[in-house]
Design a protein around this motif. Sequence first.
Motif, PDB file in Angstrom:
ATOM      1  N   LEU A   1       2.112  14.694  -2.852  1.00 49.24           N
ATOM      2  CA  LEU A   1       2.515  14.723  -4.259  1.00 49.24           C
ATOM      3  C   LEU A   1       1.298  14.759  -5.175  1.00 49.24           C
ATOM      4  CD1 LEU A   1       5.293  11.991  -4.123  1.00 49.24           C
ATOM      5  CD2 LEU A   1       5.617  14.443  -4.201  1.00 49.24           C
ATOM      6  N   ASN A   2       0.125  14.503  -4.598  1.00 48.29           N
ATOM      7  CA  ASN A   2      -1.080  14.454  -5.424  1.00 48.29           C
ATOM      8  C   ASN A   2      -1.674  15.843  -5.602  1.00 48.29           C
ATOM      9  OD1 ASN A   2      -1.715  11.462  -5.906  1.00 48.29           O
ATOM     10  ND2 ASN A   2      -1.090  11.566  -3.764  1.00 48.29           N
TER      11      ASN A   2
ATOM     12  N   PRO B   1      -4.801   8.111  -3.046  1.00 49.81           N
ATOM     13  CA  PRO B   1      -4.400   8.261  -1.636  1.00 49.81           C
ATOM     14  C   PRO B   1      -5.512   7.893  -0.664  1.00 49.81           C
ATOM     15  CG  PRO B   1      -3.981  10.277  -2.863  1.00 49.81           C
ATOM     16  CD  PRO B   1      -4.575   9.326  -3.818  1.00 49.81           C
TER      17      PRO B   1
ATOM     18  N   MET C   1      14.525   5.850   8.235  1.00 52.47           N
ATOM     19  CA  MET C   1      13.693   4.781   8.777  1.00 52.47           C
ATOM     20  C   MET C   1      14.400   3.444   8.680  1.00 52.47           C
ATOM     21  SD  MET C   1       9.896   5.369   7.401  1.00 52.47           S
ATOM     22  CE  MET C   1       9.490   3.694   7.042  1.00 52.47           C
TER      23      MET C   1
ATOM     24  N   VAL D   1      -5.657   4.035  -0.565  1.00 55.55           N
ATOM     25  CA  VAL D   1      -4.452   3.466   0.040  1.00 55.55           C
ATOM     26  C   VAL D   1      -4.397   3.730   1.536  1.00 55.55           C
ATOM     27  CG1 VAL D   1      -1.960   3.707   0.132  1.00 55.55           C
ATOM     28  CG2 VAL D   1      -3.084   3.522  -2.057  1.00 55.55           C
ATOM     29  N   THR D   2      -4.603   4.995   1.922  1.00 50.37           N
ATOM     30  CA  THR D   2      -4.463   5.296   3.348  1.00 50.37           C
ATOM     31  C   THR D   2      -5.591   4.658   4.166  1.00 50.37           C
ATOM     32  OG1 THR D   2      -5.546   7.401   2.946  1.00 50.37           O
ATOM     33  CG2 THR D   2      -3.161   7.430   3.094  1.00 50.37           C
TER      34      THR D   2
ATOM     35  N   LEU E   1       1.393   4.860  -2.753  1.00 48.87           N
ATOM     36  CA  LEU E   1       1.293   6.301  -2.465  1.00 48.87           C
ATOM     37  C   LEU E   1       2.163   7.120  -3.403  1.00 48.87           C
ATOM     38  CD1 LEU E   1       1.418   6.976   1.346  1.00 48.87           C
ATOM     39  CD2 LEU E   1      -0.384   7.508  -0.248  1.00 48.87           C
ATOM     40  N   PHE E   2       3.175   6.474  -3.994  1.00 55.92           N
ATOM     41  CA  PHE E   2       4.151   7.252  -4.748  1.00 55.92           C
ATOM     42  C   PHE E   2       3.940   7.161  -6.253  1.00 55.92           C
ATOM     43  CE2 PHE E   2       5.759   6.472  -0.576  1.00 55.92           C
ATOM     44  CZ  PHE E   2       6.150   7.742  -0.205  1.00 55.92           C
TER      45      PHE E   2
ATOM     46  N   LEU F   1       8.808   9.127  11.326  1.00 57.75           N
ATOM     47  CA  LEU F   1       9.319   9.225   9.960  1.00 57.75           C
ATOM     48  C   LEU F   1       8.334   8.616   8.965  1.00 57.75           C
ATOM     49  CD1 LEU F   1      13.040   8.304  10.596  1.00 57.75           C
ATOM     50  CD2 LEU F   1      12.203  10.451   9.687  1.00 57.75           C
ATOM     51  N   LEU F   2       7.731   7.506   9.359  1.00 50.29           N
ATOM     52  CA  LEU F   2       6.741   6.896   8.473  1.00 50.29           C
ATOM     53  C   LEU F   2       5.559   7.844   8.292  1.00 50.29           C
ATOM     54  CD1 LEU F   2       6.068   4.373   6.878  1.00 50.29           C
ATOM     55  CD2 LEU F   2       4.960   3.445   8.874  1.00 50.29           C
TER      56      LEU F   2
ATOM     57  N   LEU G   1       0.839  -1.204   0.000  1.00 49.84           N
ATOM     58  CA  LEU G   1       0.000   0.000   0.000  1.00 49.84           C
ATOM     59  C   LEU G   1       0.871   1.249   0.000  1.00 49.84           C
ATOM     60  CD1 LEU G   1      -2.761  -1.063   2.509  1.00 49.84           C
ATOM     61  CD2 LEU G   1      -3.041  -0.622   0.091  1.00 49.84           C
ATOM     62  N   PHE G   2       1.945   1.191   0.781  1.00 55.29           N
ATOM     63  CA  PHE G   2       2.842   2.343   0.872  1.00 55.29           C
ATOM     64  C   PHE G   2       3.430   2.670  -0.502  1.00 55.29           C
ATOM     65  CE2 PHE G   2       7.036   4.138   2.280  1.00 55.29           C
ATOM     66  CZ  PHE G   2       6.500   5.274   2.859  1.00 55.29           C
TER      67      PHE G   2
ATOM     68  N   ILE H   1      10.906   5.880  14.103  1.00 55.54           N
ATOM     69  CA  ILE H   1      10.463   5.235  12.858  1.00 55.54           C
ATOM     70  C   ILE H   1       9.005   5.578  12.577  1.00 55.54           C
ATOM     71  CG2 ILE H   1       9.952   3.002  11.807  1.00 55.54           C
ATOM     72  CD1 ILE H   1      12.473   1.927  13.159  1.00 55.54           C
TER      73      ILE H   1
ATOM     74  N   VAL I   1       5.602  11.066   8.470  1.00 58.95           N
ATOM     75  CA  VAL I   1       6.017  12.169   7.592  1.00 58.95           C
ATOM     76  C   VAL I   1       6.075  11.695   6.142  1.00 58.95           C
ATOM     77  CG1 VAL I   1       7.903  13.723   7.036  1.00 58.95           C
ATOM     78  CG2 VAL I   1       7.245  13.396   9.396  1.00 58.95           C
ATOM     79  N   ALA I   2       6.623  10.488   5.939  1.00 59.53           N
ATOM     80  CA  ALA I   2       6.744   9.987   4.567  1.00 59.53           C
ATOM     81  C   ALA I   2       5.367   9.820   3.933  1.00 59.53           C
ATOM     82  CB  ALA I   2       7.501   8.660   4.559  1.00 59.53           C
ATOM     83  N   VAL I   3       4.410   9.289   4.709  1.00 61.87           N
ATOM     84  CA  VAL I   3       3.067   9.119   4.151  1.00 61.87           C
ATOM     85  C   VAL I   3       2.455  10.478   3.846  1.00 61.87           C
ATOM     86  CG1 VAL I   3       0.734   8.378   4.712  1.00 61.87           C
ATOM     87  CG2 VAL I   3       2.641   6.900   5.206  1.00 61.87           C
TER      88      VAL I   3
ATOM     89  N   ASN J   1       2.336   9.149  -8.125  1.00 65.61           N
ATOM     90  CA  ASN J   1       2.503  10.432  -8.802  1.00 65.61           C
ATOM     91  C   ASN J   1       3.859  11.083  -8.572  1.00 65.61           C
ATOM     92  OD1 ASN J   1       0.073  10.652 -10.118  1.00 65.61           O
ATOM     93  ND2 ASN J   1      -0.979  11.259  -8.245  1.00 65.61           N
TER      94      ASN J   1
ATOM     95  N   LEU K   1      12.622  14.922   0.621  1.00 67.76           N
ATOM     96  CA  LEU K   1      12.139  14.535   1.938  1.00 67.76           C
ATOM     97  C   LEU K   1      11.872  13.037   2.002  1.00 67.76           C
ATOM     98  CD1 LEU K   1      11.345  15.888   4.593  1.00 67.76           C
ATOM     99  CD2 LEU K   1       9.010  15.704   3.826  1.00 67.76           C
ATOM    100  N   ILE K   2      11.334  12.504   0.910  1.00 68.79           N
ATOM    101  CA  ILE K   2      10.995  11.078   0.911  1.00 68.79           C
ATOM    102  C   ILE K   2      12.247  10.247   1.064  1.00 68.79           C
ATOM    103  CG2 ILE K   2      10.074   9.221  -0.498  1.00 68.79           C
ATOM    104  CD1 ILE K   2       8.299  11.280  -1.806  1.00 68.79           C
TER     105      ILE K   2
ATOM    106  N   TRP L   1       3.984  13.179   3.047  1.00 67.94           N
ATOM    107  CA  TRP L   1       4.615  13.743   1.858  1.00 67.94           C
ATOM    108  C   TRP L   1       4.180  12.982   0.602  1.00 67.94           C
ATOM    109  CZ3 TRP L   1       6.073  18.399   1.919  1.00 67.94           C
ATOM    110  CH2 TRP L   1       6.806  18.910   0.847  1.00 67.94           C
ATOM    111  N   GLY L   2       3.986  11.666   0.771  1.00 66.99           N
ATOM    112  CA  GLY L   2       3.495  10.893  -0.369  1.00 66.99           C
ATOM    113  C   GLY L   2       2.140  11.408  -0.828  1.00 66.99           C
ATOM    114  N   VAL L   3       1.236  11.677   0.130  1.00 72.35           N
ATOM    115  CA  VAL L   3      -0.079  12.211  -0.231  1.00 72.35           C
ATOM    116  C   VAL L   3       0.071  13.592  -0.867  1.00 72.35           C
ATOM    117  CG1 VAL L   3      -2.268  13.008   0.718  1.00 72.35           C
ATOM    118  CG2 VAL L   3      -1.297  10.878   1.494  1.00 72.35           C
TER     119      VAL L   3
ATOM    120  N   CYS M   1      13.610  10.566   4.663  1.00 70.99           N
ATOM    121  CA  CYS M   1      12.772   9.866   5.645  1.00 70.99           C
ATOM    122  C   CYS M   1      12.941   8.357   5.533  1.00 70.99           C
ATOM    123  CB  CYS M   1      11.301  10.181   5.425  1.00 70.99           C
ATOM    124  SG  CYS M   1      10.792  11.709   6.129  1.00 70.99           S
TER     125      CYS M   1
ATOM    126  N   LEU N   1       3.664  21.006   6.213  1.00 74.08           N
ATOM    127  CA  LEU N   1       4.481  20.011   6.904  1.00 74.08           C
ATOM    128  C   LEU N   1       5.232  20.633   8.079  1.00 74.08           C
ATOM    129  CD1 LEU N   1       5.308  17.002   6.699  1.00 74.08           C
ATOM    130  CD2 LEU N   1       7.437  17.814   5.747  1.00 74.08           C
TER     131      LEU N   1
END
Lengths: 519, 524
Positions: free
Chosen positions: B43-44, B409, A433, B412-413, A24-25, B32-33, A20-21, B29, B35-37, A27, A425-426, B39-41, A429, B137
């Motif tokens: 991008l849309n 997103p 991690m 997925v989320t 997210l990427f 960070l996860l 699932l993660f 962790i 934050v990564a999620v 796009n 940032l990705i 930032w992933g969202v 992070c 952010l």
Amino acid sequence: MAAAAGTWSWFVPLAAGVSLFKCLFINSYHSTDFEVHRNWLAITHSLPVSRWYHENRSEWTLDYPPLFAWFQFSLSQVAQHFDRNLLQVQNLNYCSRSTVLFQRLSVVFTDLVFIYAVRQCCRCVEEQRSCRDIWTRPSFVLAVLLLWNFGLFIVDHIHFQYNGFLFGFLLLSVAKHLQSCHLQGALLFTVLLNLKHIFLYVAPAYGVYLLRSYCFTQDNTDGSIRWRSFSPVRLLVLGSIVTSVFTLSFGPFVVMGQLPQVLTRLFPFKRGLCHAYWAPNIWALYNILDKVLAHLGVSLQLLQEAELPAASMTGGLVQEFQHSVLPSISPSVTLVCTLLSILPAAASIWWRPRGGRGFLRCLLLCALGSFMFGWHVHEKAILLAILPLSILAVENREDAGIFLLLSTTGHYSLFPLLFTPAELLIKVCLMLMFTIFSFTALRKLHSASLLCPLEVVYLLGLLVVGVVCEVVIPLSPWKQRLPFLPLLVTSVYCSLGVSYSFLRLYGSLLSSQRKHKQL
Amino acid sequence: MSRFFAVCFCHKSSFPAVGVMQTWSLVSISVLLGVAVRWGVSLNSYSGAGEPPMFGDYEAQRHWQEVTYNLPLQEWYFNSTDNDLNYWGLDYPPLTAYHSWLCAHIAKIINPEWVELHKSRGYESPEHKLFMRTTVLVADVLIYIPAVVLYCLCLTDGSSKKKVSSLLCILLYPGLILIDYGHFQYNCVSLGFALWGVLALGLGWDVFGSMAFSLALNYKQMELYHALPFFCYLLGKCVKTGLMGRGLFLLVRVATAVLVTFALCWWPFLSDPSQASQVVRRIFPVARGLFEDKVANAWCSLNTLIKIRSILSADSQLYLSFAFTLLAALPSSVKLLTQPTFWHFKLALVNSSLAFFLFSYQVHEKSILLVSLPVCLLLNDLPFMGLWFLQASTFSMLPLLLKDGLLIPYAVTSLAFLLLCIYLLSALDHGSEDELRVGVYRKLFCLPKLDLAGWVKWKFYISVAVMAGLSVLSVVSNPPPHLPDLFPVLVSATAFLQFLGIFIHFNVLQFSKPISKKSQKKTN
């Protein structure tokens, strides 16, 4: 084992979570490899097989072995339900929303092979005790190290490639060897070779191991080879498996008389010693040494600046270039160096085979040796060493230390792959991690510290390099004058760590040999 | 604070250094996860991307930066030739305006075109999007995330692993991420301040808590949804400690803290009464009607049966909604006043904000986030009901998210959150009658023989299936031509029914005994 069977419940959430993660990427930024694979989809879908390796309308010609072309062909059968235009060869750089969606999802779904392979690998590692704490279970740690691997993630799901699918085959074949299913392992590896020929790097390990440990059925009591136990039947079966896969893959092209054409596509020796961005190997150190010597020579007036060949070694599409002071390296030199670096490892498992783990160690050394000395190596090839090393890292303390060094430097050396500000940032992070997890989990697993102070200082230096390369230089006026400075610093600094890990890995092979002798 | 340290550093481990390190690396962790999620969202796409002339909330925020940067503070809330209030006029309290002003100054340094008066209208570029996403952010990392970390470490029960599990689940709650990083808003700021308030009250720092909550109120007026429980909890506490002695002292301190915070926030507008009254008028736009769009509250759902807005006058709509809101929020508040414990406070936060969401005037679908925050705080104690509500709340915003192009997103989320809660918090295993506290209904409705826990679980499965089905239908099928709003209405009605059920359940919880430590130990 029966009691432990129920405690695998963490695997499905872990695998589903990472899948699932990845979605997210969809796009996010993707590299030209995206267009490369789209073009291959178009070629395999709309042209007859005889044209596949001749088509050159796009600069991204098909340069993977035939089975990968068939893999693309089967993907294109699904792709036509998403967007028919992506399958037109003349639609260069076509990138509609549904194209992106399809290609990204195809990577996520073909990663199921990888997930299955990870599951098989986790079954192979020794569970020391039946502990309730999940963090002290090697199989859990290994699953996270493989499934959430930073390098694989950014190369596949942001940069765009199908490495997860390919490494799935590799890990599965390794797992089969660890389970002593040699024929299945050999079959899987032959298929893999016909999917992507970069795995030739580790073929020597397979060749020697299968010949020694499968074709010879018995050892002498001291572990040396017993020549009379050679089994021709086994060799014949093995050989027929390998040749039949190669026949299936290359046969049609041999019949059509296209083999030379296919081979020139697969092995383009016209490229330079190093990729545009130097992979962190010996040649990066060699190049920088050459630069430093040239600079010193000019400033000490031993050399005339006008006589030096003008080469910006990291600039743009790199073709062949000349070193200024040191002798230039030809492909044959790299080949000899690579073979020499592999030889001791191969010889070691020939004289004293130490089962599946010995084979795995030899495979690692082959991968890392080719990475260190190979011709035109890509930085992504470091994954070939990092992923299999994860298996050893959860079982052995020494290997865990090497893994931490190699994975951290190797992964950091992938940073320049993603250079767009939105992805900064990705990568930071995810890298943090993964690194935090691997340090904590391996330390907890082996309940000891794994690195010596100097190694820790070196790794902390990566933080400084990271800040300098990603923040300080881009914001400073140097960015205009020396645009390739960050790349240079990164690859040189990382090549130190990778070379050191290579040496330490060889050291562990020798020390285990000594231990074996003492026993 | 001592409790905080006790939590972090006392581990029953043979290798104590590893134990502490492990907790901290797990926390980092998780962050960070998170934050990564996020930032992933991010991008849309965002709301109103490439949709002139009005664009969406993204443009609203950019426009506020433009206005606050270029105009003197006295003109921010007034209509003028330079400030057309009909084009995304500033309608949030002063703290939001200051925040925009701050962001505008940074924007000016990077690229002056982004905040140029008049000319920058509808400005869109990848660099600007990156800048705007970064501002969210930064606010999130500075305000909301630390509050969540501290809350989970200090104020939740259980082992350190359980704390980290609930931390991860709260950080990955899809609704907030999708609205802040997809649609584009700064809910993390107001919710973050409110959370700092809750945290401080939980740790016994009442003055600090009331200041933090005042900041939240001054960032977004919608935080009024949480005001009643804060008020009742503090007042109840004062009364309990004795209104003649220490209680009075506490009351004075809290009141002073609130007044001072408000005064500081409103300082520039206080010099002129017309200024202050104009800000208040902008903040509470009574003229905008009972509800807009399709929102999962009582009025909108009732509207499918009876057209209230054509029957009642605007004034009576206002009074009606006011009366209902008060009536719905009153029981929990009174209970809290008489029993001001932290557990009842958290429940009252849910009940009050949900009452406001369901019955008050001019509710937006995004306001459900105000309810989600306290439910997140209860996720560790009530994983099953919490999960149910949080899934329903994300689902209730589906039409909005689809409009913004956030389908992937969203899917997925939501799936990841469902998976996480089920696995990490074992949300579905905590489904016994005792844990769900459904035994009360047996007494209330004389239902002796039914398996209530099983009944509730089935209801959950069915509602998840319905939500998934409706999500898929909204995406793949076209509504019949005479019912163009069919799917949004179905979505909001489905969500409303679940919210209503959960509202009743949480009110029942408020009036039943708190979770006994015994039953907790059993489940651990």
